[in-house]
Structure formats: C-alpha cells, structure tokens
Design an enzyme around this catalytic site. Sequence first.
Site, mmCIF file in Angstrom:
data_model
loop_
_atom_site.group_PDB
_atom_site.id
_atom_site.type_symbol
_atom_site.label_atom_id
_atom_site.label_comp_id
_atom_site.label_asym_id
_atom_site.label_seq_id
_atom_site.Cartn_x
_atom_site.Cartn_y
_atom_site.Cartn_z
ATOM 1 N N ASP A 43 0.839 -1.213 0.000
ATOM 2 C CA ASP A 43 0.000 0.000 0.000
ATOM 3 C C ASP A 43 0.865 1.251 0.000
ATOM 4 O O ASP A 43 2.012 1.207 0.432
ATOM 5 C CB ASP A 43 -0.870 0.021 1.262
ATOM 6 C CG ASP A 43 -2.235 -0.576 1.015
ATOM 7 O OD1 ASP A 43 -2.499 -0.994 -0.128
ATOM 8 O OD2 ASP A 43 -3.037 -0.623 1.964
ATOM 9 N N LYS A 55 -3.695 3.053 -2.947
ATOM 10 C CA LYS A 55 -4.843 3.844 -3.426
ATOM 11 C C LYS A 55 -5.181 4.868 -2.364
ATOM 12 O O LYS A 55 -5.734 4.566 -1.329
ATOM 13 C CB LYS A 55 -6.044 2.965 -3.727
ATOM 14 C CG LYS A 55 -6.425 2.067 -2.580
ATOM 15 C CD LYS A 55 -7.622 1.300 -2.974
ATOM 16 C CE LYS A 55 -7.730 -0.003 -2.238
ATOM 17 N NZ LYS A 55 -6.826 -0.260 -1.189
ATOM 18 N N MET A 93 -8.208 9.816 8.251
ATOM 19 C CA MET A 93 -8.738 10.232 6.939
ATOM 20 C C MET A 93 -9.662 11.445 7.061
ATOM 21 O O MET A 93 -10.627 11.559 6.305
ATOM 22 C CB MET A 93 -9.503 9.078 6.252
ATOM 23 C CG MET A 93 -8.612 7.919 5.899
ATOM 24 S SD MET A 93 -9.512 6.495 5.273
ATOM 25 C CE MET A 93 -9.978 5.661 6.780
HETATM 26 N N1 SAH Z 1 -4.348 1.061 8.739
HETATM 27 C C1 SAH Z 1 -3.855 2.409 8.954
HETATM 28 C C2 SAH Z 1 -4.886 3.450 8.580
HETATM 29 C C3 SAH Z 1 -5.198 3.499 7.093
HETATM 30 S S1 SAH Z 1 -6.382 4.719 6.707
HETATM 31 C C4 SAH Z 1 -3.395 2.569 10.388
HETATM 32 O O1 SAH Z 1 -3.668 1.695 11.228
HETATM 33 O O2 SAH Z 1 -2.720 3.557 10.666
HETATM 34 C C5 SAH Z 1 -5.359 6.016 6.091
HETATM 35 C C6 SAH Z 1 -5.240 7.122 7.102
HETATM 36 O O3 SAH Z 1 -4.321 6.772 8.130
HETATM 37 C C7 SAH Z 1 -4.692 8.438 6.558
HETATM 38 O O4 SAH Z 1 -5.688 9.178 5.888
HETATM 39 C C8 SAH Z 1 -4.247 9.112 7.821
HETATM 40 O O5 SAH Z 1 -5.358 9.622 8.538
HETATM 41 C C9 SAH Z 1 -3.706 7.936 8.623
HETATM 42 N N2 SAH Z 1 -2.240 7.778 8.509
HETATM 43 C C10 SAH Z 1 -1.576 6.743 7.991
HETATM 44 N N3 SAH Z 1 -0.252 6.904 8.163
HETATM 45 C C11 SAH Z 1 -0.082 8.075 8.818
HETATM 46 C C12 SAH Z 1 1.033 8.773 9.326
HETATM 47 N N4 SAH Z 1 2.291 8.302 9.205
HETATM 48 N N5 SAH Z 1 0.827 9.945 9.974
HETATM 49 C C13 SAH Z 1 -0.428 10.436 10.151
HETATM 50 N N6 SAH Z 1 -1.529 9.805 9.680
HETATM 51 C C14 SAH Z 1 -1.360 8.639 9.043
#
Ligand code: SAH
Length: 271
Positions: A47, A69, A185
């Site tokens: 991803d 995506k 998100m």
């Molecule tokens: N499975 C992931 C979340 C995926 S949804 C988890 O557990 O973190 C995607 C969202 O995750 C992004 O829109 C943002 O809100 C957050 N995100 C992912 N990586 C990030 C990071 N390094 N810093 C801040 N937000 C992050």
Amino acid sequence: MNPSTATAGTATPTGSVSLVGAGPGDPDLLTVQAIKAIRRATVLLVDDLVGPGVLRYARKSARIVHVGKRGGCASTPQAFIHRLMVAEAQRGETVVRLKGGDPFVFGRGGEEAEHLRAAGITVNVVNGISSGLAAATALGVPWTHREHAHGVLLVTGHAGESNADLHWPTLAAAAAQGLTLVVYMGVQRLAALQAGMLAALPASTPAALVQYASLPQQRHLLSTLGCVAQDAAAAGIGSPAILIVGDVLRGCQALAAEPVPGAPMSAGAAA
Ligand code: SAH
C-alpha cells in the site's frame, strides 16, 4: 500458530497470504513478526502509506507490487487486489500484503481476510502500530488517562463508498464525556467535521493534527476545535494526518518542549 490463521473452502493452495501491518512509517516501529513475514515473502503487495524504509527487509528476489490507493488519487481497484492475492497464493507464492499502520484499523484487512478465507487461502494477520497511536505518542500524550480520558474512539472522517457519514455531534458528545477522539482520513473534510463537533463541544476543546507521524517529515499542529480547520489550512497540513480531539491534549503543551525519543517534535509545526 497465530490465532487468526484459518483455512476454509475446497481449494488446496500451497501458498499463503499474510496481511502485515507496517506501522506508521518508521521501520524501527515494525514488529518482529512483521520483519520475519517480510523476509519470508516471495511476493509483496504494498500500500502507498507503507514507509519507504520498510521494504529494506524484503528479499532481493521478491516481487514487489505497489497497489496503493489514496483518496482522490490513481488507485488499484480492491477487486483487482483480491484477485491478485488469491492468484499468487494459488501459484504457491508466499504473499505479504503490506499495509500502513495496522491491517485491521481502517485497512480493509477484514474484507481481504474474508475474501481469502472464502477462496480457501491460508491467512495470517500481523498487527502493526496504528498511525493514530503513533500520532498521539508523537505529541507526547496518551490515548487514555486515568484523570481525563476514560476511553478512545477511533473513527474515519471519510464518508466512504456508501457515503454513510458519521454523526459528528454524537461523537463530540462522547468526547465531552471524556473520550479521546482519534480521526483517520479526516483532514480533507476538516471544516465539515469541525462544524459537526462544535454542535456538542466548546470551541476551546483542544484539537491537534499530526501529519506523517514517525517519519522524518513529521509535523504537528496544536489548536482548538474552534480554530483547527483554519489553522491547518494556514499551516498547509494535508493528508496523511490524524486529528486528535480531547482533554488528553491539555498535557501536550508542557510535553511539547521535551524531545520524544526517536520522534523529535517538529520545529516547523504551526501551533
Ligand atoms: N491502517 C492504517 C490506517 C489506514 S487509513 C493505520 O492503522 O494507521 C489512512 C489514514 O491513516 C490516513 O488518511 C491518515 O489519517 C492515517 N495515517 C496513515 N499513516 C499516517 C502517518 N504516518 N501519519 C499520520 N496519519 C497517518
């Protein structure tokens, strides 16, 4: 064997799929199980929120396919990813489906596990540190606190394909009871979420954004619910970011002066 391992169906594949959480970005935050799974993989489906340093653990001979995506960007359809995982496992490959954070926190891990199990593929799930947790830690605050936060709500700010939006005044009312709100998100719809929450929370409620938690380009913004959307726009904070709302942030100003090991507070963040 991991308790989430399961097989079903009639096919007899020799391969397997591991849904692996890559954590928030910093490869030092990978779990030992994740590193072992990445090292074993012959095919990695990656991803786009997976930190670039994470792939250093992949074999040189491994096939790496980027299937990211992001909202609003070019995307690989989920159905294609489902088919690809099944096809590679049925060819006998050791497949790792590498996801940012944790596969079961807004990561479509549930849908993918169901699809694989229905196809008779062995599925293993490896947890990762979710970005919402890493974001709070980057600010030096906990999700819960014995005095100010008796729970945490993890919510998505993205209405999703069903367009079923959450009722933000209700979530804000929960935060008013002392729950920490951690919004994934949400940054692209910040003004709408802010307006919804202001129906049930005072404008002075602490709110913070952390962008790129754990990565070298990490930035944060400390604000209030009344100002957070405007402050984020002024500071140019965009996706990927986590929004945190709640009283746990009241400890943040004091902690902000102290370096957080491995994740120095960004001097460039607007506060
Ligand atoms: N499975 C992931 C979340 C995926 S949804 C988890 O557990 O973190 C995607 C969202 O995750 C992004 O829109 C943002 O809100 C957050 N995100 C992912 N990586 C990030 C990071 N390094 N810093 C801040 N937000 C992050």
